[in-house]
Structure formats: C-alpha cells, structure tokens
Design a protein around this motif. Structure first.
Motif, short mmCIF file in Angstrom:
data_model
loop_
_atom_site.label_atom_id
_atom_site.label_comp_id
_atom_site.label_asym_id
_atom_site.label_seq_id
_atom_site.Cartn_x
_atom_site.Cartn_y
_atom_site.Cartn_z
N CYS A 10 -6.20 -5.23 13.73
CA CYS A 10 -6.66 -5.42 15.27
C CYS A 10 -5.53 -4.95 15.98
O CYS A 10 -5.56 -4.82 17.29
CB CYS A 10 -7.51 -6.54 15.44
SG CYS A 10 -6.19 -7.99 15.39
N ARG A 11 -4.28 -5.04 15.48
CA ARG A 11 -3.12 -4.69 16.28
C ARG A 11 -3.12 -3.39 16.97
O ARG A 11 -2.51 -2.98 17.89
CB ARG A 11 -1.80 -5.10 15.68
CG ARG A 11 -1.38 -4.20 14.45
CD ARG A 11 -0.10 -4.67 13.71
NE ARG A 11 0.22 -3.83 12.65
CZ ARG A 11 -0.04 -4.01 11.28
NH1 ARG A 11 -0.73 -5.27 10.93
NH2 ARG A 11 0.22 -3.25 10.47
N GLU A 12 -3.86 -2.58 16.07
CA GLU A 12 -3.98 -1.13 16.67
C GLU A 12 -4.93 -0.98 17.76
O GLU A 12 -4.93 -0.28 18.36
CB GLU A 12 -4.40 -0.25 15.41
CG GLU A 12 -3.43 -0.43 14.49
CD GLU A 12 -2.25 0.15 14.60
OE1 GLU A 12 -1.96 1.15 15.37
OE2 GLU A 12 -0.93 -0.31 14.04
N ASN A 13 -6.02 -2.03 17.83
CA ASN A 13 -6.87 -1.91 18.63
C ASN A 13 -6.44 -3.00 19.93
O ASN A 13 -6.70 -4.14 19.74
CB ASN A 13 -8.13 -2.30 18.40
CG ASN A 13 -9.27 -2.46 19.29
OD1 ASN A 13 -9.04 -2.22 20.52
ND2 ASN A 13 -10.60 -3.01 18.96
N ARG A 14 -5.83 -2.64 20.88
CA ARG A 14 -5.22 -3.63 21.67
C ARG A 14 -6.26 -4.14 22.68
O ARG A 14 -5.68 -5.30 23.20
CB ARG A 14 -4.14 -2.95 22.86
CG ARG A 14 -3.02 -2.02 21.92
CD ARG A 14 -2.30 -3.30 21.42
NE ARG A 14 -0.88 -2.53 20.82
CZ ARG A 14 -0.38 -3.16 19.97
NH1 ARG A 14 -0.70 -4.18 19.49
NH2 ARG A 14 0.68 -2.36 19.44
N ASP A 15 -7.55 -4.01 22.62
CA ASP A 15 -8.44 -4.64 23.16
C ASP A 15 -8.88 -5.99 22.46
O ASP A 15 -9.63 -6.98 23.08
CB ASP A 15 -9.76 -3.65 23.52
CG ASP A 15 -9.23 -2.50 24.46
OD1 ASP A 15 -8.51 -2.86 25.45
OD2 ASP A 15 -9.85 -1.66 24.53
N ALA A 16 -8.62 -5.88 21.23
CA ALA A 16 -9.13 -7.07 20.16
C ALA A 16 -8.36 -8.35 20.64
O ALA A 16 -6.83 -8.17 20.66
CB ALA A 16 -9.06 -6.60 18.75
N VAL A 17 -8.73 -9.41 20.71
CA VAL A 17 -8.02 -10.55 20.81
C VAL A 17 -7.41 -11.14 19.64
O VAL A 17 -8.48 -11.24 18.49
CB VAL A 17 -8.89 -11.80 21.69
CG1 VAL A 17 -8.26 -12.93 21.65
CG2 VAL A 17 -9.49 -11.12 23.14
N LEU A 18 -6.16 -11.52 19.60
CA LEU A 18 -5.57 -11.95 18.42
C LEU A 18 -5.02 -13.26 18.89
O LEU A 18 -4.21 -13.11 19.73
CB LEU A 18 -4.67 -11.02 17.76
CG LEU A 18 -3.99 -11.77 16.52
CD1 LEU A 18 -4.97 -12.00 15.25
CD2 LEU A 18 -2.90 -10.77 15.82
N ASN A 19 -5.49 -14.61 18.18
CA ASN A 19 -4.80 -15.57 18.51
C ASN A 19 -4.08 -16.18 17.08
O ASN A 19 -4.48 -16.06 16.06
CB ASN A 19 -5.86 -16.73 18.78
CG ASN A 19 -6.69 -16.28 19.93
OD1 ASN A 19 -6.06 -16.30 21.09
ND2 ASN A 19 -8.11 -16.19 19.63
N VAL A 20 -3.09 -17.01 17.47
CA VAL A 20 -2.30 -17.27 16.30
C VAL A 20 -1.72 -18.84 16.75
O VAL A 20 -1.26 -19.19 17.78
CB VAL A 20 -1.05 -16.47 15.90
CG1 VAL A 20 -0.08 -16.47 17.31
CG2 VAL A 20 -0.29 -16.91 14.71
#
Length: 149
Positions: A10-20
């Motif tokens: 998803c890092r390629e799709n900057r609209d996707a939220v990624l939480n860590v």
C-alpha cells in the motif's frame, strides 16, 4: 517476510492508510538474565501467539498483521483502518491480554510498551521508514514513562 513485504504494498498507494505499532516487552533482558533465555523464549511465544490470534485478520480493505521484529519487539500493522480506531483496538487488545507468562513451575508478570504512528499524520508524503521511526521513537518515550497505549 512472506507476509510482511506484500503487506507494505500500500506504500505505492499514498491514499491508503497504514498504521504501525511497535510493541516492546518491558524488562526483557532482566527476564533472560534472571530466569534464563528459555523463559524469555516462552514469553516471546506467548506474546506473539496472543497478537497473532487476536489481532491478525485479513478482511478485505481492513487487513491487520502481527510480526516479530527484532529481539523482543512485535510490529502490529493495519491498513484501511482510521488511526483513532487502530489506537483504540490496540489498547483494547492489550487490556485483554493475560500479562503473566507461565514457564514450567514458574510464572512471572510482564508488560509491554507501545509506540503508534500512522500515514494519516503525514498525508500523501509518507514513507515506510519514517512511520517505523516514529513508532519506534514513541515506543521508547512511552517505555521511559511506562505509559501504555
């Protein structure tokens, strides 16, 4: 690695939220030093199993993954979930976690410090290294103050 690297697609799709969330077992070195490395291994297995069992899920558009990262650290990753919900879920699971490890005839309490970060904080300009660094820094700040999520 088989699940971790694809999860970051998803890092390629900057609209996707990624939480860590970086989760680190408090006092792990002391557990190894006083009770032995086998006790430490039992604790890692218990904690890892808990997060894998309760946190991991692969619902379409709301994926969550728990992976061991380094010695006594566990990464909790979630995509497609608002950061506020991710924070609430992480805290809720941690409250439900049995924080006693049973090893042979011995049992001992433990705690975990967390640091949480989200691509929501960075907008479309986020990158994986900065998310990981932010979560790691926050985990050490929380560990220093013994704060939990």
């Amino acid at each position: 690695d088989e699940k971790f690297a694809p999860f970051l697609d998803c890092r390629e799709n900057r609209d996707a939220v990624l939480n860590v969330a970086m989760a680190d077992i408090d006092g792990f070195k002391e557990i190894n030093d006083t009770l032995g490395h086998q006790a430490g291994d039992a604790l890692l297995k218990d904690a890892g199993h808990f997060w894998k069992l309760h946190f991991d899920s692969h619902e379409k558009s709301r994926e969550k993954l728990a992976v061991r990262y380094g010695g006594d650290e566990i990464l909790l990753l979630a995509r497609g979930i608002p950061f506020a919900d991710f924070c609430d879920e992480t805290a809720s699971y941690y409250r439900a976690m049995r924080k006693i490890c049973y090893f042979g005839e011995t049992s001992f309490p433990f705690s975990v410090s967390f640091g949480l970060a989200s691509s929501e904080e960075y907008g479309c300009g986020w990158a994986w290294p900065e998310l990981l660094a932010a979560a790691d820094l926050r985990m050490y700040e929380n560990k220093k103050h013994r704060a939990q999520p």
